[in-house]
Design a protein around this motif. Structure first.
Motif, mmCIF file in Angstrom:
data_model
loop_
_atom_site.group_PDB
_atom_site.id
_atom_site.type_symbol
_atom_site.label_atom_id
_atom_site.label_comp_id
_atom_site.label_asym_id
_atom_site.label_seq_id
_atom_site.Cartn_x
_atom_site.Cartn_y
_atom_site.Cartn_z
ATOM 1 N N ASP A 38 0.813 -1.226 0.000
ATOM 2 C CA ASP A 38 0.000 0.000 0.000
ATOM 3 C C ASP A 38 0.844 1.272 0.000
ATOM 4 O O ASP A 38 0.316 2.387 0.114
ATOM 5 C CB ASP A 38 -0.964 0.006 1.190
ATOM 6 N N GLY A 39 2.171 1.119 -0.105
ATOM 7 C CA GLY A 39 3.054 2.276 -0.219
ATOM 8 C C GLY A 39 3.719 2.713 1.072
ATOM 9 O O GLY A 39 4.596 3.595 1.057
ATOM 10 N N LYS A 40 3.344 2.144 2.210
ATOM 11 C CA LYS A 40 3.951 2.525 3.485
ATOM 12 C C LYS A 40 5.414 2.092 3.527
ATOM 13 O O LYS A 40 5.773 1.017 3.044
ATOM 14 C CB LYS A 40 3.192 1.893 4.647
ATOM 15 N N ILE A 41 6.225 2.945 4.161
ATOM 16 C CA ILE A 41 7.674 2.705 4.228
ATOM 17 C C ILE A 41 8.143 2.780 5.671
ATOM 18 O O ILE A 41 7.636 3.584 6.464
ATOM 19 C CB ILE A 41 8.430 3.733 3.367
ATOM 20 N N GLY A 42 9.094 1.920 6.018
ATOM 21 C CA GLY A 42 9.653 1.956 7.367
ATOM 22 C C GLY A 42 10.906 1.097 7.454
ATOM 23 O O GLY A 42 11.362 0.525 6.459
ATOM 24 N N TRP A 43 11.451 0.991 8.666
ATOM 25 C CA TRP A 43 12.671 0.226 8.903
ATOM 26 C C TRP A 43 12.377 -0.978 9.785
ATOM 27 O O TRP A 43 11.576 -0.894 10.710
ATOM 28 C CB TRP A 43 13.725 1.111 9.571
ATOM 29 N N ILE A 44 13.042 -2.091 9.478
ATOM 30 C CA ILE A 44 12.847 -3.337 10.210
ATOM 31 C C ILE A 44 14.209 -3.965 10.492
ATOM 32 O O ILE A 44 15.156 -3.829 9.690
ATOM 33 C CB ILE A 44 11.957 -4.317 9.400
ATOM 34 N N TYR A 45 14.305 -4.646 11.626
ATOM 35 C CA TYR A 45 15.543 -5.340 11.959
ATOM 36 C C TYR A 45 15.752 -6.489 10.975
ATOM 37 O O TYR A 45 14.809 -7.243 10.666
ATOM 38 C CB TYR A 45 15.485 -5.862 13.384
ATOM 39 N N ALA A 46 16.948 -6.634 10.447
ATOM 40 C CA ALA A 46 17.238 -7.566 9.352
ATOM 41 C C ALA A 46 16.885 -9.016 9.683
ATOM 42 O O ALA A 46 16.458 -9.767 8.813
ATOM 43 C CB ALA A 46 18.706 -7.471 8.959
ATOM 44 N N ASP A 47 17.035 -9.410 10.936
ATOM 45 C CA ASP A 47 16.773 -10.807 11.319
ATOM 46 C C ASP A 47 15.296 -11.150 11.337
ATOM 47 O O ASP A 47 14.936 -12.331 11.472
ATOM 48 C CB ASP A 47 17.368 -11.097 12.707
ATOM 49 N N ASP A 48 14.428 -10.147 11.228
ATOM 50 C CA ASP A 48 12.993 -10.376 11.297
ATOM 51 C C ASP A 48 12.372 -10.726 9.952
ATOM 52 O O ASP A 48 11.167 -10.978 9.872
ATOM 53 C CB ASP A 48 12.268 -9.155 11.876
ATOM 54 N N LEU A 49 13.171 -10.720 8.910
ATOM 55 C CA LEU A 49 12.665 -11.090 7.587
ATOM 56 C C LEU A 49 13.685 -11.934 6.850
ATOM 57 O O LEU A 49 14.822 -12.073 7.266
ATOM 58 C CB LEU A 49 12.289 -9.845 6.762
ATOM 59 N N LYS A 50 13.249 -12.515 5.756
ATOM 60 C CA LYS A 50 14.118 -13.376 4.951
ATOM 61 C C LYS A 50 13.937 -13.021 3.485
ATOM 62 O O LYS A 50 12.816 -13.082 2.950
ATOM 63 C CB LYS A 50 13.781 -14.846 5.199
ATOM 64 N N GLU A 51 15.032 -12.635 2.850
ATOM 65 C CA GLU A 51 14.959 -12.208 1.454
ATOM 66 C C GLU A 51 14.818 -13.401 0.523
ATOM 67 O O GLU A 51 15.476 -14.418 0.703
ATOM 68 C CB GLU A 51 16.209 -11.398 1.093
ATOM 69 N N ILE A 52 13.961 -13.253 -0.455
ATOM 70 C CA ILE A 52 13.709 -14.342 -1.417
ATOM 71 C C ILE A 52 14.850 -14.391 -2.427
ATOM 72 O O ILE A 52 15.218 -13.371 -2.994
ATOM 73 C CB ILE A 52 12.363 -14.128 -2.137
#
Length: 247
Positions: free
Chosen positions: A233-247
């Motif tokens: 939906d266009g929202k932008i923010g910062w997240i700790y790298a360990d909380d996601l996994k890049e495809i």
């Protein structure tokens, strides 16, 4: 020659081993032993081998265990290799129903819809194959046109050469566009049950919104152990790298 033979022999053994593991994993999956199947599928993945079938089966195994993020992650990986995998598309839609976040996509322009529905429907490897075949046909048709003595045949060969050359140019353009889109579009999946998205790469910064397990995000930038993301939906923010996994 001995060195080349040893390399070739090791590759053959590795392929045979992977095929055996894949077959065993499939049998475990059929018997409902999904965790054990995942172990064998993951062993193949650790060998550096990739295929949409492997990732599709991994996605199915995790889906059967009701693990949202891994199932979506591997369905997305399968589609990255083979965007036309209808089974992966279907199962991905089922897996997404288990997610909590309901995010509405921003309206797409005509070019964005064209890219999604046409260009991205085939992988860049497929577009490259079409380009190679087209280039071969262009050469053959031109030779037939050049050495033909019949005016009618010359006209047919000329028109088909022009058409095939057009297909060649389009396939090269689409393939390059697809490749650039895939390489530049860094996509990741949230792998924690709940995470606060910050307005800056710091634990002390303010929360702007919350995401949950299985949500797909686009990585825009990174700083230290933080990644800047954007959602549909266009929202932008910062997240700790360990909380996601890049495809």
């Amino acid at each position: 020659m001995i060195f080349i033979f040893l390399i070739f022999f090791s590759l053959v053994l590795e392929a045979q081993n992977a095929n055996e593991l894949f077959s065993k994993a499939n049998n475990l999956y059929k018997n409902g032993e999904y965790s054990k199947a995942i172990e064998l599928y993951s062993a193949i993945e650790k060998q550096g081998l990739e295929s949409d079938e492997l990732f599709f089966n991994l996605g199915n195994s995790y889906y059967k265990l009701n693990k949202v993020a891994p199932s979506i992650y591997y369905y997305e990986k399968a589609l990255k290799i083979n965007p036309s995998n209808e089974d992966a598309l279907t199962n991905l839609s089922f897996a997404k129903r288990m997610t909590i976040d309901v995010i509405e996509d921003l309206p797409k322009t005509f070019l964005q819809r064209f890219s999604t529905n046409i260009i991205q429907k085939l992988s860049f490897d497929t577009w490259a194959t079409i380009a190679v075949v087209s280039s071969f046909l262009v050469a053959v048709l031109f030779l037939l046109y050049y050495f033909s003595f019949s005016s009618k045949k010359k006209l047919v060969y000329f028109n088909t050469t022009i058409f095939t050359a057009f297909v060649l140019i389009i396939s090269v353009f689409f393939g390059y566009n697809n490749y650039k889109t895939v390489k530049n579009n860094r996509v990741a999946i949230i792998f924690v049950p709940k995470v606060e998205i910050k307005n800056a790469p710091s634990t002390n910064s303010d929360e702007v919104f919350v995401l949950h397990e299985g949500t797909k995000v686009i990585i825009l930038d990174e700083l230290d152990n933080w990644k800047k993301i954007k959602i549909a939906d266009g929202k932008i923010g910062w997240i700790y790298a360990d909380d996601l996994k890049e495809i």
